[in-house]
Structure formats: structure tokens, C-alpha cells
Motif scaffolding. Sequence first.
Motif, PDB file in Angstrom:
ATOM      1  N   PHE A 120      36.564 -11.865  83.854  1.00  0.00           N
ATOM      2  CA  PHE A 120      37.991 -11.870  83.582  1.00  0.00           C
ATOM      3  C   PHE A 120      38.631 -13.045  84.311  1.00  0.00           C
ATOM      4  O   PHE A 120      38.050 -13.594  85.249  1.00  0.00           O
ATOM      5  CB  PHE A 120      38.621 -10.545  84.019  1.00  0.00           C
ATOM      6  CG  PHE A 120      38.210  -9.375  83.169  1.00  0.00           C
ATOM      7  CD1 PHE A 120      38.986  -8.983  82.099  1.00  0.00           C
ATOM      8  CD2 PHE A 120      37.031  -8.687  83.421  1.00  0.00           C
ATOM      9  CE1 PHE A 120      38.613  -7.920  81.289  1.00  0.00           C
ATOM     10  CE2 PHE A 120      36.638  -7.623  82.624  1.00  0.00           C
ATOM     11  CZ  PHE A 120      37.437  -7.241  81.545  1.00  0.00           C
ATOM     12  N   PRO A 121      39.830 -13.472  83.913  1.00  0.00           N
ATOM     13  CA  PRO A 121      40.446 -14.667  84.510  1.00  0.00           C
ATOM     14  C   PRO A 121      40.705 -14.513  86.012  1.00  0.00           C
ATOM     15  O   PRO A 121      41.209 -13.493  86.469  1.00  0.00           O
ATOM     16  CB  PRO A 121      41.772 -14.785  83.748  1.00  0.00           C
ATOM     17  CG  PRO A 121      41.587 -14.017  82.488  1.00  0.00           C
ATOM     18  CD  PRO A 121      40.656 -12.902  82.818  1.00  0.00           C
ATOM     19  N   GLU A 122      40.338 -15.554  86.753  1.00  0.00           N
ATOM     20  CA  GLU A 122      40.664 -15.623  88.182  1.00  0.00           C
ATOM     21  C   GLU A 122      42.008 -16.329  88.303  1.00  0.00           C
ATOM     22  O   GLU A 122      42.069 -17.551  88.344  1.00  0.00           O
ATOM     23  CB  GLU A 122      39.584 -16.393  88.940  1.00  0.00           C
ATOM     24  CG  GLU A 122      38.192 -15.788  88.839  1.00  0.00           C
ATOM     25  CD  GLU A 122      37.153 -16.651  89.545  1.00  0.00           C
ATOM     26  OE1 GLU A 122      37.506 -17.320  90.538  1.00  0.00           O
ATOM     27  OE2 GLU A 122      36.002 -16.668  89.080  1.00  0.00           O
TER      28      GLU A 122
ATOM     29  N   PRO B 212      43.869 -10.618  78.303  1.00  0.00           N
ATOM     30  CA  PRO B 212      42.966  -9.985  79.274  1.00  0.00           C
ATOM     31  C   PRO B 212      43.619  -9.787  80.637  1.00  0.00           C
ATOM     32  O   PRO B 212      44.528 -10.521  81.030  1.00  0.00           O
ATOM     33  CB  PRO B 212      41.807 -10.987  79.366  1.00  0.00           C
ATOM     34  CG  PRO B 212      42.419 -12.302  79.003  1.00  0.00           C
ATOM     35  CD  PRO B 212      43.453 -11.987  77.960  1.00  0.00           C
ATOM     36  N   ALA B 213      43.135  -8.778  81.350  1.00  0.00           N
ATOM     37  CA  ALA B 213      43.584  -8.530  82.717  1.00  0.00           C
ATOM     38  C   ALA B 213      43.005  -9.576  83.667  1.00  0.00           C
ATOM     39  O   ALA B 213      41.989 -10.223  83.368  1.00  0.00           O
ATOM     40  CB  ALA B 213      43.145  -7.142  83.158  1.00  0.00           C
ATOM     41  N   ARG B 214      43.632  -9.728  84.814  1.00  0.00           N
ATOM     42  CA  ARG B 214      43.101 -10.620  85.835  1.00  0.00           C
ATOM     43  C   ARG B 214      41.900  -9.977  86.529  1.00  0.00           C
ATOM     44  O   ARG B 214      41.794  -8.748  86.621  1.00  0.00           O
ATOM     45  CB  ARG B 214      44.155 -10.926  86.895  1.00  0.00           C
ATOM     46  CG  ARG B 214      45.403 -11.612  86.404  1.00  0.00           C
ATOM     47  CD  ARG B 214      46.295 -11.998  87.589  1.00  0.00           C
ATOM     48  NE  ARG B 214      46.609 -10.856  88.435  1.00  0.00           N
ATOM     49  CZ  ARG B 214      47.023 -10.956  89.695  1.00  0.00           C
ATOM     50  NH1 ARG B 214      47.136 -12.145  90.264  1.00  0.00           N
ATOM     51  NH2 ARG B 214      47.316  -9.871  90.401  1.00  0.00           N
ATOM     52  N   GLU B 215      41.025 -10.818  87.059  1.00  0.00           N
ATOM     53  CA  GLU B 215      39.845 -10.316  87.751  1.00  0.00           C
ATOM     54  C   GLU B 215      40.228  -9.436  88.938  1.00  0.00           C
ATOM     55  O   GLU B 215      39.647  -8.364  89.148  1.00  0.00           O
ATOM     56  CB  GLU B 215      38.985 -11.483  88.231  1.00  0.00           C
ATOM     57  CG  GLU B 215      37.730 -11.057  88.966  1.00  0.00           C
ATOM     58  CD  GLU B 215      36.893 -12.244  89.404  1.00  0.00           C
ATOM     59  OE1 GLU B 215      35.863 -12.506  88.766  1.00  0.00           O
ATOM     60  OE2 GLU B 215      37.277 -12.899  90.402  1.00  0.00           O
ATOM     61  N   VAL B 216      41.207  -9.864  89.738  1.00  0.00           N
ATOM     62  CA  VAL B 216      41.574  -9.092  90.931  1.00  0.00           C
ATOM     63  C   VAL B 216      42.131  -7.732  90.536  1.00  0.00           C
ATOM     64  O   VAL B 216      41.872  -6.721  91.206  1.00  0.00           O
ATOM     65  CB  VAL B 216      42.558  -9.877  91.823  1.00  0.00           C
ATOM     66  CG1 VAL B 216      43.923 -10.065  91.138  1.00  0.00           C
ATOM     67  CG2 VAL B 216      42.714  -9.198  93.177  1.00  0.00           C
ATOM     68  N   ASP B 217      42.881  -7.660  89.434  1.00  0.00           N
ATOM     69  CA  ASP B 217      43.415  -6.376  88.986  1.00  0.00           C
ATOM     70  C   ASP B 217      42.306  -5.454  88.493  1.00  0.00           C
ATOM     71  O   ASP B 217      42.348  -4.238  88.718  1.00  0.00           O
ATOM     72  CB  ASP B 217      44.457  -6.592  87.892  1.00  0.00           C
ATOM     73  CG  ASP B 217      45.686  -7.339  88.390  1.00  0.00           C
ATOM     74  OD1 ASP B 217      46.025  -7.202  89.579  1.00  0.00           O
ATOM     75  OD2 ASP B 217      46.298  -8.074  87.596  1.00  0.00           O
ATOM     76  N   VAL B 218      41.325  -6.023  87.817  1.00  0.00           N
ATOM     77  CA  VAL B 218      40.172  -5.229  87.368  1.00  0.00           C
ATOM     78  C   VAL B 218      39.421  -4.664  88.571  1.00  0.00           C
ATOM     79  O   VAL B 218      39.040  -3.486  88.594  1.00  0.00           O
ATOM     80  CB  VAL B 218      39.240  -6.078  86.481  1.00  0.00           C
ATOM     81  CG1 VAL B 218      37.921  -5.353  86.229  1.00  0.00           C
ATOM     82  CG2 VAL B 218      39.907  -6.400  85.152  1.00  0.00           C
ATOM     83  N   ALA B 219      39.205  -5.504  89.585  1.00  0.00           N
ATOM     84  CA  ALA B 219      38.491  -5.046  90.785  1.00  0.00           C
ATOM     85  C   ALA B 219      39.249  -3.917  91.466  1.00  0.00           C
ATOM     86  O   ALA B 219      38.649  -2.920  91.914  1.00  0.00           O
ATOM     87  CB  ALA B 219      38.283  -6.212  91.745  1.00  0.00           C
ATOM     88  N   GLU B 220      40.562  -4.050  91.549  1.00  0.00           N
ATOM     89  CA  GLU B 220      41.368  -3.004  92.185  1.00  0.00           C
ATOM     90  C   GLU B 220      41.377  -1.725  91.364  1.00  0.00           C
ATOM     91  O   GLU B 220      41.285  -0.618  91.912  1.00  0.00           O
ATOM     92  CB  GLU B 220      42.787  -3.518  92.422  1.00  0.00           C
ATOM     93  CG  GLU B 220      42.848  -4.603  93.492  1.00  0.00           C
ATOM     94  CD  GLU B 220      44.221  -5.223  93.669  1.00  0.00           C
ATOM     95  OE1 GLU B 220      44.400  -5.979  94.645  1.00  0.00           O
ATOM     96  OE2 GLU B 220      45.119  -4.955  92.851  1.00  0.00           O
TER      97      GLU B 220
END
Length: 224
Positions: free
Chosen positions: A128-130, A26-34
Motif C-alpha cells: 500500500f502507498p507509503e 487505496p489506504a495508506r500503509e501506516v493506516d493498514v498496519a494500525e
Amino acid sequence: MTSEPNEEQDVPWAMQLVVHRDRVNPAREVDVAEAAARAVVTLLADERSAPGGPWHEAVRTWRDVQIRKLVRRADGKRWDDVQQLPGVTVRQEGAGDHGDAIVRAFVPAPVQPLPRALHKLQVSGTNFPEDGDSAASDAVVTVEVAPGLGISSGKLAAQCGHAAQLAWETVPAVVRQRWAEDGYRVRVVFPSRAEWDAARRPVTVTDAGLTELDGPTDTTRAWW
């Protein structure tokens, strides 16, 4: 301060965002937000959203009343199915061993009835992972997230999308051009309470508190 409008419609409109979920990597949370923020701005800046374009009336109707966004998740065939609906897809490279963040933003429309491919996708519980900070250190626009919100990754992506949209509508033309040349990359950061309280930014998003938050809450801000 710029706020998210909260006027009511008989049938509310929203921009649907779908995040690709890789169950193995899975993608990281911050990357998903961006990636979500980039997808929102990419759709708004698309020539099809401009006056005379096929998406213009839908985008105008939605922006004039409420910039609501709903984030869903999909994988496998369900992800493939939504690619047939009008919108734009953004892929952001993952950091370290994490997968890429991939988000598709769809042309705004009433929340019901939805196309079947979107309707069957889940909204709640998108997490998603933090793991680590943003890798976009030189992005033109920075979005900061209020501390202590306790919201899901999906809600975070929507709030970052709001902030990026308001930034795109506010920035001077020369900054917008530089941002476009950079692919509308966004840096998402998480300040401490002291840092949040001390700063003043040109864009602030105040969420209406309809989901996850208890009442109107300042959630994200943006600067460039």
C-alpha cells in the motif's frame, strides 16, 4: 524482551488477516498496519475468545505455540465472501485523500486446509502507498518499526499485529481498560536508526525469518 515463539507444529497454526484493497482509492500503509494491529487485539479481547467462549480453544492453542499471522488481500466479491468466516473487522479512517484501512482478523486455525474463501487470496506482494505519518497521535499504545527492514506492507501489518498482541498481554490492567475504551487504537511510528538503537521498550518482537527476512530479526517494539 518478548519474542515471537518459533516452535514447529506438524501443521502450523496462524491467525489470518485480510486487508480490503480499494484499487481506486487505496489506504495508506501506516493506516493498514494500525488497523491490522487493532483487529488482532480486538479479536483477542472479544468475549468469544475468553474461557467458555466458542473461540477460546482455537486462540489458546495458537497462542501457546506460535503467534504466526498471515496477511492476505481481497476486494469485491472475495472480500464479501470472507465476511462469512468467524472473526472481527476493523475500519480505520483514512488520512487526506486516501481510503479507509479495513482489516478482518480471523479465528486462528491450522494453515491447511483453509476455507476456500481464504485459500484463494494472495499473500505475497501486498503493498500500500507509503504516504505520511500516523494520524493516531493520542493512541494509548505505540508500535515502532525497526529501520531498514525492506518488507512488504503485508509483512509490516503482521509484525505490528505481533507487537500489539504482546502489548495487550503485557500492559497493566488499568492501561488495558483505557486501551479498550479507546477501541484498541495503535500508533505506528518509524524511528531513525539512532532512535531505535537508543530506546528500550517493554515489548520487542523478534521475527523468526521464515518469510521476507534473512534470519531472526527484531522488527517491532511497543510501549504505552
